[in-house]
Design a protein around this motif. Structure first.
Motif, PDB file in Angstrom:
ATOM      1  N   ARG A   1      13.908 -12.858-121.752  1.00 33.87           N
ATOM      2  CA  ARG A   1      12.761 -12.503-120.915  1.00 33.87           C
ATOM      3  C   ARG A   1      11.792 -11.657-121.746  1.00 33.87           C
ATOM      4  NH1 ARG A   1      13.839 -15.922-117.691  1.00 33.87           N
ATOM      5  NH2 ARG A   1      15.129 -15.720-115.846  1.00 33.87           N
ATOM      6  N   PRO A   2      10.493 -11.766-121.492  1.00 35.12           N
ATOM      7  CA  PRO A   2       9.542 -10.912-122.201  1.00 35.12           C
ATOM      8  C   PRO A   2       9.820  -9.441-121.910  1.00 35.12           C
ATOM      9  CG  PRO A   2       8.417 -12.673-121.032  1.00 35.12           C
ATOM     10  CD  PRO A   2       9.836 -12.698-120.576  1.00 35.12           C
ATOM     11  N   ARG A   3       9.708  -8.625-122.920  1.00 32.22           N
ATOM     12  CA  ARG A   3       9.983  -7.201-122.744  1.00 32.22           C
ATOM     13  C   ARG A   3       8.728  -6.493-122.231  1.00 32.22           C
ATOM     14  NH1 ARG A   3      14.440  -4.780-123.864  1.00 32.22           N
ATOM     15  NH2 ARG A   3      16.086  -5.719-125.102  1.00 32.22           N
ATOM     16  N   LEU A   4       8.556  -6.513-120.940  1.00 36.51           N
ATOM     17  CA  LEU A   4       7.466  -5.794-120.281  1.00 36.51           C
ATOM     18  C   LEU A   4       8.009  -5.302-118.942  1.00 36.51           C
ATOM     19  CD1 LEU A   4       3.740  -6.771-119.901  1.00 36.51           C
ATOM     20  CD2 LEU A   4       5.057  -6.004-117.926  1.00 36.51           C
ATOM     21  N   SER A   5       7.965  -4.005-118.737  1.00 38.50           N
ATOM     22  CA  SER A   5       8.436  -3.492-117.450  1.00 38.50           C
ATOM     23  C   SER A   5       7.429  -2.508-116.877  1.00 38.50           C
ATOM     24  CB  SER A   5       9.806  -2.840-117.593  1.00 38.50           C
ATOM     25  OG  SER A   5       9.732  -1.764-118.494  1.00 38.50           O
ATOM     26  N   VAL A   6       7.084  -2.737-115.624  1.00 40.55           N
ATOM     27  CA  VAL A   6       6.231  -1.795-114.902  1.00 40.55           C
ATOM     28  C   VAL A   6       7.145  -0.650-114.481  1.00 40.55           C
ATOM     29  CG1 VAL A   6       4.773  -1.481-112.876  1.00 40.55           C
ATOM     30  CG2 VAL A   6       4.701  -3.637-114.151  1.00 40.55           C
ATOM     31  N   VAL A   7       6.790   0.563-114.878  1.00 40.61           N
ATOM     32  CA  VAL A   7       7.756   1.654-114.781  1.00 40.61           C
ATOM     33  C   VAL A   7       8.087   2.015-113.340  1.00 40.61           C
ATOM     34  CG1 VAL A   7       8.252   4.022-115.445  1.00 40.61           C
ATOM     35  CG2 VAL A   7       7.001   2.538-117.001  1.00 40.61           C
ATOM     36  N   LEU A   8       7.069   2.151-112.501  1.00 37.65           N
ATOM     37  CA  LEU A   8       7.326   2.545-111.112  1.00 37.65           C
ATOM     38  C   LEU A   8       6.703   1.493-110.184  1.00 37.65           C
ATOM     39  CD1 LEU A   8       8.493   4.703-109.210  1.00 37.65           C
ATOM     40  CD2 LEU A   8       6.264   5.809-109.246  1.00 37.65           C
ATOM     41  N   PRO A   9       7.520   0.731-109.465  1.00 41.81           N
ATOM     42  CA  PRO A   9       6.960  -0.310-108.591  1.00 41.81           C
ATOM     43  C   PRO A   9       5.954   0.263-107.605  1.00 41.81           C
ATOM     44  CG  PRO A   9       9.339  -0.549-108.763  1.00 41.81           C
ATOM     45  CD  PRO A   9       8.984   0.751-109.438  1.00 41.81           C
ATOM     46  N   LEU A  10       4.898  -0.486-107.377  1.00 43.31           N
ATOM     47  CA  LEU A  10       3.885  -0.081-106.402  1.00 43.31           C
ATOM     48  C   LEU A  10       4.223  -0.695-105.046  1.00 43.31           C
ATOM     49  CD1 LEU A  10       0.544  -0.594-108.336  1.00 43.31           C
ATOM     50  CD2 LEU A  10       1.050   1.397-106.922  1.00 43.31           C
ATOM     51  N   PRO A  11       3.964   0.033-103.969  1.00 47.87           N
ATOM     52  CA  PRO A  11       4.142  -0.595-102.659  1.00 47.87           C
ATOM     53  C   PRO A  11       3.159  -1.764-102.518  1.00 47.87           C
ATOM     54  CG  PRO A  11       3.844   1.791-102.456  1.00 47.87           C
ATOM     55  CD  PRO A  11       3.520   1.430-103.870  1.00 47.87           C
ATOM     56  N   VAL A  12       3.594  -2.853-101.882  1.00 46.18           N
ATOM     57  CA  VAL A  12       2.689  -3.980-101.639  1.00 46.18           C
ATOM     58  C   VAL A  12       1.568  -3.497-100.726  1.00 46.18           C
ATOM     59  CG1 VAL A  12       2.472  -6.247-100.560  1.00 46.18           C
ATOM     60  CG2 VAL A  12       4.456  -5.738-101.984  1.00 46.18           C
ATOM     61  N   GLY A  13       0.334  -3.774-101.086  1.00 46.92           N
ATOM     62  CA  GLY A  13      -0.815  -3.349-100.288  1.00 46.92           C
ATOM     63  C   GLY A  13      -1.487  -2.104-100.842  1.00 46.92           C
ATOM     64  N   ALA A  14      -0.841  -1.430-101.782  1.00 43.43           N
ATOM     65  CA  ALA A  14      -1.404  -0.190-102.326  1.00 43.43           C
ATOM     66  C   ALA A  14      -2.219  -0.471-103.581  1.00 43.43           C
ATOM     67  CB  ALA A  14      -0.294   0.799-102.638  1.00 43.43           C
ATOM     68  N   ALA A  15      -3.392   0.145-103.661  1.00 43.48           N
ATOM     69  CA  ALA A  15      -4.159   0.129-104.907  1.00 43.48           C
ATOM     70  C   ALA A  15      -3.606   1.237-105.801  1.00 43.48           C
ATOM     71  CB  ALA A  15      -5.634   0.358-104.615  1.00 43.48           C
ATOM     72  N   ALA A  16      -4.039   1.246-107.031  1.00 45.12           N
ATOM     73  CA  ALA A  16      -3.575   2.293-107.952  1.00 45.12           C
ATOM     74  C   ALA A  16      -4.624   2.477-109.029  1.00 45.12           C
ATOM     75  CB  ALA A  16      -2.239   1.910-108.567  1.00 45.12           C
ATOM     76  N   VAL A  17      -4.729   3.704-109.530  1.00 50.97           N
ATOM     77  CA  VAL A  17      -5.761   3.953-110.538  1.00 50.97           C
ATOM     78  C   VAL A  17      -5.200   4.151-111.936  1.00 50.97           C
ATOM     79  CG1 VAL A  17      -7.404   4.874-108.895  1.00 50.97           C
ATOM     80  CG2 VAL A  17      -5.814   6.421-110.034  1.00 50.97           C
ATOM     81  N   ASP A  18      -3.924   4.493-112.056  1.00 49.06           N
ATOM     82  CA  ASP A  18      -3.379   4.656-113.404  1.00 49.06           C
ATOM     83  C   ASP A  18      -1.874   4.439-113.382  1.00 49.06           C
ATOM     84  OD1 ASP A  18      -3.067   5.090-116.046  1.00 49.06           O
ATOM     85  OD2 ASP A  18      -3.366   7.257-115.982  1.00 49.06           O
ATOM     86  N   GLU A  19      -1.472   3.188-113.549  1.00 48.54           N
ATOM     87  CA  GLU A  19      -0.055   2.834-113.594  1.00 48.54           C
ATOM     88  C   GLU A  19       0.364   2.609-115.036  1.00 48.54           C
ATOM     89  OE1 GLU A  19       2.045   2.666-110.788  1.00 48.54           O
ATOM     90  OE2 GLU A  19       0.289   3.756-110.055  1.00 48.54           O
ATOM     91  N   LEU A  20       1.661   2.552-115.226  1.00 41.90           N
ATOM     92  CA  LEU A  20       2.178   2.486-116.581  1.00 41.90           C
ATOM     93  C   LEU A  20       3.192   1.352-116.715  1.00 41.90           C
ATOM     94  CD1 LEU A  20       1.629   4.264-119.041  1.00 41.90           C
ATOM     95  CD2 LEU A  20       3.616   5.644-118.406  1.00 41.90           C
ATOM     96  N   ALA A  21       3.062   0.604-117.795  1.00 41.03           N
ATOM     97  CA  ALA A  21       4.080  -0.397-118.133  1.00 41.03           C
ATOM     98  C   ALA A  21       4.485  -0.176-119.580  1.00 41.03           C
ATOM     99  CB  ALA A  21       3.530  -1.805-117.953  1.00 41.03           C
ATOM    100  N   VAL A  22       5.754  -0.386-119.857  1.00 43.09           N
ATOM    101  CA  VAL A  22       6.250  -0.302-121.234  1.00 43.09           C
ATOM    102  C   VAL A  22       6.364  -1.726-121.765  1.00 43.09           C
ATOM    103  CG1 VAL A  22       8.139   0.427-122.717  1.00 43.09           C
ATOM    104  CG2 VAL A  22       7.497   1.824-120.753  1.00 43.09           C
ATOM    105  N   VAL A  23       5.755  -1.959-122.910  1.00 39.47           N
ATOM    106  CA  VAL A  23       5.635  -3.307-123.460  1.00 39.47           C
ATOM    107  C   VAL A  23       6.134  -3.304-124.896  1.00 39.47           C
ATOM    108  CG1 VAL A  23       4.043  -5.209-123.912  1.00 39.47           C
ATOM    109  CG2 VAL A  23       3.529  -3.566-122.095  1.00 39.47           C
ATOM    110  N   GLU A  24       6.890  -4.327-125.237  1.00 39.69           N
ATOM    111  CA  GLU A  24       7.296  -4.470-126.641  1.00 39.69           C
ATOM    112  C   GLU A  24       6.699  -5.759-127.187  1.00 39.69           C
ATOM    113  OE1 GLU A  24      11.456  -3.810-127.501  1.00 39.69           O
ATOM    114  OE2 GLU A  24      11.591  -2.451-125.790  1.00 39.69           O
ATOM    115  N   THR A  25       6.084  -5.649-128.333  1.00 42.63           N
ATOM    116  CA  THR A  25       5.457  -6.822-128.950  1.00 42.63           C
ATOM    117  C   THR A  25       6.107  -7.107-130.293  1.00 42.63           C
ATOM    118  OG1 THR A  25       3.806  -5.471-130.077  1.00 42.63           O
ATOM    119  CG2 THR A  25       3.231  -6.281-127.882  1.00 42.63           C
ATOM    120  N   VAL A  26       5.913  -8.323-130.756  1.00 44.45           N
ATOM    121  CA  VAL A  26       6.425  -8.633-132.096  1.00 44.45           C
ATOM    122  C   VAL A  26       5.505  -7.964-133.119  1.00 44.45           C
ATOM    123  CG1 VAL A  26       7.491 -10.790-131.377  1.00 44.45           C
ATOM    124  CG2 VAL A  26       5.141 -10.785-132.186  1.00 44.45           C
TER     125      VAL A  26
END
Lengths: 383, 240
Positions: free
Chosen positions: B46-71
């Protein structure tokens, strides 16, 4: 266009003769929520000339028109880049029969390393070759469709598969790293006997043994059994549906005969009755559909939504008999529709089915004069 | 292989995407931008990308974080070029805000999240209700899930709840802390305030305005706290 007010006006099927030269969809919509078949699809070919005598699509969508390999590779590469998908499916009625299949898979892999290439269906007789190309992938389940348990019945339906072919395909499936195999069969085929049904169990058992031999504990073999329904514009259009009692008894026979470790699923008999009634129905079948809708039938294609009582009430109201009747030798309700394949060819194929004589795929160079080819409409192969 | 912290915002129709769909859309954004993600090992990489804290469905967000690994080849390109390509291929409503290379693989642990939402009703009653809820030492609510029912003490994880009069009600702002037993959900906080105020418990225009993370592989108390990027966060809020 067929109009109810002009029921005897003949309607001619239109063929997209420019398909092979057309550009596949290479900028598809990308759903933001996970969808079924959530991947890039490239249609590599239209039509199928394998000639399975029960198959409506195989008769209706003739002739075979294949897109060039370079067109397929370019479209797949572009669509993958545009969508961000990591899988592409090469779709058609029988993608293994696409003459450029190996070159297309190789080309896509070169252009888009790491991308998975999938095929929606595998024919048993060509599966091994294609699976060899996919050998470096870790994959789930493969579906093969022998359709009948004995050589005699497979000859009758014109499935060009020998027992050795199936054995070789099963070996190739598990040697390629797949963990599961699903086998499609039909019961209720014209001329079928109980021995033919028992042979399905024998075949599944042999597949299970071969699977365990090649893949040990991780091998799973499943059998999916549907009921034969005669379809318009096929050699079997004048055959009769086997009926509820026969289908049920053969399902029971198979349940008992299947070896331990082979899981089986069966198509709902009630749904088959409705399908058989609608598939061979003429204009009056419309009254049955409306009556069923008024009786509450909705989303009948989903098992949980199928309401047999609603269809029974509708049949009673309109005088129809679900799953009963046949076309006899007279005029057919769909005679007003010209699908391209000549009626003489269909009759000839029906006769051959009765004698267990097979008909070659016209890709082999032998033309059996089905009648669909004409000026501007002819078979086009990629390789 | 390189590890990155991807900052993104969510707005508009994209608010209704689930956690997994959000992650998939971000993965495809990277693919469209020509940035190859590293793959996990195992039978089904699986691609190594994880959204750190799931957002509630229906909620907007202004600064979320995902950890991503690239080649490795992604790291050879300037970050500004990567950002430009990501922004150009992002999904409408899933805005790429920033990309920063991480030092090692961060194990981020959410500490707290701040939400804002609008509740319709008399502003005075909602303000009084918010003050009452904020003042409780214990506020037990029942949570139902497919696994059954359990009780949650909202007061144990609720911070800084306040209400400000708005045109047709009040805007609630609150922070929930994350502990070992989870945290209060937005609908539970809004439900408690609405019940006290005697109004319908419906949260409108829910926005997650900030998330605090702590933790690192070395156990160092490192925090990834960022102020909203100037001039970018506002467009992340759905103005419906």
């Amino acid at each position: 266009m067929w109009l109810p007010s002009r029921p005897h006006d003949r309607v001619e099927r239109q063929v997209f003769a420019g398909f092979a030269r057309s550009t596949p969809v290479d900028e598809p919509l990308v759903p933001l929520i996970e969808a079924v078949h959530d991947r890039v699809t490239v249609e590599v070919m239209r039509g199928c000339t394998a000639g399975c005598r029960f198959c409506q699509a195989g008769m209706w969508y003739r002739p075979v028109r294949e897109r060039p390999v370079e067109t397929v590779v370019a479209a797949a590469t572009r669509a993958l880049r545009r969508t961000g998908c990591d899988e592409v499916s090469l779709v058609s009625l029988s993608s293994c029969d696409y003459s450029g299949i190996e070159a297309a898979i190789r080309g896509i892999r070169e252009q888009a390393p790491g991308v998975r290439v999938s095929l929606p269906s595998l024919r048993v007789d060509s599966a091994a070759v294609v699976l060899g190309r996919l050998e470096d992938e870790q994959r789930g389940t493969v579906t093969l469709a022998p359709e009948a348990g004995t050589q005699g019945l497979r000859d009758a339906i014109n499935k060009h598969i020998g027992d050795d072919d199936l054995d070789e395909a099963v070996r190739a499936v598990f040697a390629a790293g797949f963990s599961g195999l699903k086998l499609y069969f039909m019961i209720g085929l014209p001329g079928e006997t109980d021995d033919d049904v028992r042979a399905i169990a024998d075949l599944a058992g042999a597949a299970r043994r071969r699977a365990r031999e090649v893949a040990a504990g991780r091998a799973a073999v499943r059998v999916s059994v549907s009921s034969f329904v005669p379809k318009p514009q096929t050699p079997f259009e004048r055959e009769r549906f086997a009926g509820e009692a026969t289908i049920r008894s053969r399902q029971d026979l198979l349940r008992v005969a299947l070896p331990h470790g082979v899981r089986a699923s069966f198509h709902d008999v009630g749904a088959s009755l409705v399908e058989a009634t609608l598939a061979t129905g003429g204009a009056p079948a419309a009254a049955l559909v409306e009556a069923a809708w008024r009786a509450g039938a909705r989303f009948d294609g989903w098992g949980e939504g199928f309401d047999r009582d609603a269809w029974e009430r509708a049949a009673s109201e309109t005088g129809a008999e679900l799953g009963e009747g046949g076309q006899g030798s007279g005029a057919l309700p769909w005679d007003v529709v010209d699908g391209g394949v000549e009626r003489e060819f269909l009759a000839r194929e029906r006769d051959r089915a009765r004698t267990g004589t097979t008909t070659a795929d016209c890709r082999s160079g032998v033309c059996d004069s089905c009648g669909v080819c004409r000026e501007g409409v002819e078979m086009e192969l990629a390789v | 292989m390189s590890t990155w912290l991807l900052h993104f915002s969510r707005s508009g129709a994209a608010r209704y995407m689930s956690h997994l769909d959000t992650a998939r859309a971000l993965q495809r954004t990277f693919a469209r931008a020509g940035i190859t993600l590293a793959l996990s090992a195992g039978m089904r990489p699986r691609p190594r990308l994880s959204v750190v804290l799931p957002l509630p469905v229906g909620a907007a967000a202004v600064d979320e974080l995902a950890v991503v690994e690239t080649v490795a080849d992604a790291a050879a390109r300037p970050v500004t070029a990567l950002l430009r390509d990501l922004e150009a291929t992002a999904v409408a409503g899933l805005q790429i805000e920033d990309l920063e290379e991480a030092d090692g693989r961060p194990h981020l642990r959410p500490v707290a999240a701040t939400y804002a939402c609008r509740v319709r009703g008399p502003a005075a009653a909602l303000t009084e209700a918010a003050e009452w809820v904020a003042g409780q030492d214990e506020l037990v609510v029942e949570r139902r899930s497919p696994k059954g029912r359990r009780t949650i003490d909202l007061a144990a994880s609720l911070d800084a709840l306040s209400a400000e009069a708005a045109s047709d009600g009040a805007t609630l702002t609150f922070t929930v802390r994350y502990g070992e037993t989870g945290t209060a959900r937005v609908d539970e906080v809004v439900g408690a305030v609405a019940a006290r105020a005697g109004v319908e418990a419906v949260a409108h225009d829910v926005v997650r305005t900030a998330v605090k993370f702590a933790g690192s592989p070395a156990g160092e108390a490192r925090r990834y706290e960022r102020a909203r990027p100037s001039g970018r966060g506002e467009k992340g809020v759905d103005a419906k």
